[in-house]
Design a protein around this motif. Structure first.
Motif, PDB file in Angstrom:
ATOM      1  N   ARG A 165       0.814  -1.030   0.076  1.00 52.15           N
ATOM      2  CA  ARG A 165      -0.044   0.137   0.168  1.00 52.15           C
ATOM      3  C   ARG A 165       0.817   1.223  -0.094  1.00 52.15           C
ATOM      4  O   ARG A 165       0.573   2.205  -0.668  1.00 52.15           O
ATOM      5  CB  ARG A 165      -0.873  -0.111   1.086  1.00 52.15           C
ATOM      6  CG  ARG A 165      -2.295  -0.595   0.992  1.00 52.15           C
ATOM      7  CD  ARG A 165      -3.188   0.060   2.142  1.00 52.15           C
ATOM      8  NE  ARG A 165      -3.002   1.618   2.542  1.00 52.15           N
ATOM      9  CZ  ARG A 165      -3.613   2.091   3.809  1.00 52.15           C
ATOM     10  NH1 ARG A 165      -4.525   1.362   4.183  1.00 52.15           N
ATOM     11  NH2 ARG A 165      -3.338   3.432   3.745  1.00 52.15           N
ATOM     12  N   ILE A 166       1.818   1.213   0.894  1.00 52.55           N
ATOM     13  CA  ILE A 166       2.721   2.719   0.966  1.00 52.55           C
ATOM     14  C   ILE A 166       3.407   2.541  -0.267  1.00 52.55           C
ATOM     15  O   ILE A 166       3.596   3.774  -0.845  1.00 52.55           O
ATOM     16  CB  ILE A 166       3.618   2.276   2.246  1.00 52.55           C
ATOM     17  CG1 ILE A 166       2.850   2.401   3.190  1.00 52.55           C
ATOM     18  CG2 ILE A 166       4.812   3.642   2.005  1.00 52.55           C
ATOM     19  CD1 ILE A 166       3.661   2.075   4.811  1.00 52.55           C
ATOM     20  N   SER A 167       4.042   1.627  -0.975  1.00 58.05           N
ATOM     21  CA  SER A 167       4.725   1.570  -2.096  1.00 58.05           C
ATOM     22  C   SER A 167       3.717   2.209  -3.498  1.00 58.05           C
ATOM     23  O   SER A 167       4.230   2.983  -3.783  1.00 58.05           O
ATOM     24  CB  SER A 167       4.964   0.323  -2.563  1.00 58.05           C
ATOM     25  OG  SER A 167       5.300  -0.110  -3.868  1.00 58.05           O
ATOM     26  N   GLU A 168       2.289   1.614  -3.272  1.00 55.20           N
ATOM     27  CA  GLU A 168       1.472   2.166  -4.397  1.00 55.20           C
ATOM     28  C   GLU A 168       1.448   3.737  -4.113  1.00 55.20           C
ATOM     29  O   GLU A 168       1.385   4.576  -5.201  1.00 55.20           O
ATOM     30  CB  GLU A 168       0.349   1.598  -4.039  1.00 55.20           C
ATOM     31  CG  GLU A 168      -0.193   0.751  -5.127  1.00 55.20           C
ATOM     32  CD  GLU A 168      -1.362  -0.092  -4.922  1.00 55.20           C
ATOM     33  OE1 GLU A 168      -2.492   0.316  -4.362  1.00 55.20           O
ATOM     34  OE2 GLU A 168      -1.312  -1.285  -4.697  1.00 55.20           O
ATOM     35  N   LYS A 169       1.424   4.132  -2.879  1.00 56.20           N
ATOM     36  CA  LYS A 169       0.921   5.490  -2.451  1.00 56.20           C
ATOM     37  C   LYS A 169       2.441   6.370  -3.015  1.00 56.20           C
ATOM     38  O   LYS A 169       2.117   7.247  -3.581  1.00 56.20           O
ATOM     39  CB  LYS A 169       0.687   5.802  -1.096  1.00 56.20           C
ATOM     40  CG  LYS A 169      -0.670   5.345  -0.667  1.00 56.20           C
ATOM     41  CD  LYS A 169      -1.301   6.092   0.461  1.00 56.20           C
ATOM     42  CE  LYS A 169      -2.449   6.105   0.362  1.00 56.20           C
ATOM     43  NZ  LYS A 169      -3.431   6.764   1.609  1.00 56.20           N
ATOM     44  N   MET A 170       3.369   5.914  -2.666  1.00 60.20           N
ATOM     45  CA  MET A 170       4.723   6.597  -2.810  1.00 60.20           C
ATOM     46  C   MET A 170       4.699   6.674  -4.420  1.00 60.20           C
ATOM     47  O   MET A 170       5.031   7.730  -5.147  1.00 60.20           O
ATOM     48  CB  MET A 170       6.042   5.756  -2.607  1.00 60.20           C
ATOM     49  CG  MET A 170       6.000   6.118  -1.004  1.00 60.20           C
ATOM     50  SD  MET A 170       7.348   5.339  -0.400  1.00 60.20           S
ATOM     51  CE  MET A 170       7.932   6.128   1.135  1.00 60.20           C
ATOM     52  N   VAL A 171       4.384   5.800  -5.523  1.00 60.01           N
ATOM     53  CA  VAL A 171       4.407   5.725  -6.902  1.00 60.01           C
ATOM     54  C   VAL A 171       3.747   6.853  -7.229  1.00 60.01           C
ATOM     55  O   VAL A 171       3.810   7.592  -7.940  1.00 60.01           O
ATOM     56  CB  VAL A 171       4.355   4.449  -7.333  1.00 60.01           C
ATOM     57  CG1 VAL A 171       4.183   4.528  -8.986  1.00 60.01           C
ATOM     58  CG2 VAL A 171       5.409   3.454  -7.082  1.00 60.01           C
TER      59      VAL A 171
END
Ligand SMILES: [Zn+2]
Length: 286
Positions: free
Chosen positions: A69-75
């Motif tokens: 989730r965090i990775s998605e948000k960062m992208v």
């Protein structure tokens, strides 16, 4: 994000880095309290709040999909930055417009002086010449700057996705948590807090007797994740395991050589476990 357990009102900064119930501070009558004022006088410093919230985090981060989730948000965040970044073409267009208006203003000054019969000023002519040199350079650059091809943009996004993949994100965040715990590294904490805030919807601050620190309840994704993992059990197991290791080490070192010392140490562990339990139980499912 900070809420009063008594009146449901917001907690806000009052005084230096200290949060308190806004309704209580304003002495507002609260309908839910039968028109009485909020009785929650507990305040908490930003430092203590962040430390206590951060200290109940690491176990929550064992859940893998949180890193997805965090990775998605960062992208998504980086992609937005990419999209909103002005293209060089736009920048050149703006610089040219600025130069044009400066040139117009200089020409007007030169004409005015001429009309007033005043002598010509070399400095105005020089400025005009300099602007023209810059303008010609920008026009040349603009001619050589093509619209950014779509493929380039896609490639940049692919690069972002590789950079912020869940595995990298997990590593980076675990490192940040390690550094930020117990307010050890202020810079790591500053970088971690936005992520933490994203996972926590509300922290409810409640009354406790006397001078005891305020009660905290954390609501949000973090709490859901932890609830689904029986985190309380895990924390207690971890504590007991750590205590056992410590106990054995102290016996082995000869530090614990009497039954009395042994009993005292066990009592200290039990006390610490009790002290930690309320903190862990503050994580409530919203
Ligand atoms: Zn209140």
């Amino acid at each position: 994000m900070l809420q009063c357990a008594e009146c449901g009102g917001p907690y806000a900064i009052s005084g230096k880095d200290r949060y308190s119930c806004t309704n209580r501070k304003k002495r507002l009558p609260i309908d839910e309290l039968g028109g009485a004022c909020c009785g929650n006088s507990k305040t908490i410093t930003r430092h203590e709040l962040e430390e206590r919230v951060l200290n109940c985090l690491p176990v929550a981060f064992y859940s893998l999909d949180i890193f997805d989730r965090i990775s998605e948000k960062m992208v998504a965040h980086e992609t937005n930055k990419l999209k909103s970044a002005p293209s060089r073409r736009d920048e050149l267009g703006e610089e040219l417009a600025t130069i044009k208006s400066k040139q117009a203003s200089l020409m007007q000054q030169i004409q005015d002086r001429h009309a007033e019969g005043r002598p010509r000023l070399a400095i105005l002519d020089d400025q005009l010449d300099e602007l023209e040199v810059t303008r010609e350079k920008l026009v040349k650059e603009l001619a050589g700057t093509a619209e950014e091809p779509v493929e380039d943009f896609q490639a940049k996004i692919a690069k972002l996705k590789a950079q912020f993949n869940p595995a990298n994100t997990e590593l980076a965040i675990r490192e940040l948590i390690f550094l930020a715990r117990n307010n050890a590294d202020e810079q790591a904490k500053r970088r971690l807090m936005p992520i933490v805030r994203d996972l926590i919807q509300t922290v409810v601050i409640g009354k406790t007797p006397g001078h005891q620190p305020a009660a905290l309840q954390v609501h949000g994704d973090i709490a859901n994740i932890m609830a689904s993992m029986d985190v309380m059990d895990i924390l207690q197991q971890q504590f007991v395991a750590a205590a056992q290791n410590d106990f054995m080490a102290r016996i082995a070192s000869g530090e614990i050589d009497t039954e009395q010392k042994r009993k005292k140490l066990l009592e200290a562990y039990a006390e610490e476990l009790l002290r930690k339990s309320p903190e862990w139980e503050n994580l409530q499912v919203s």
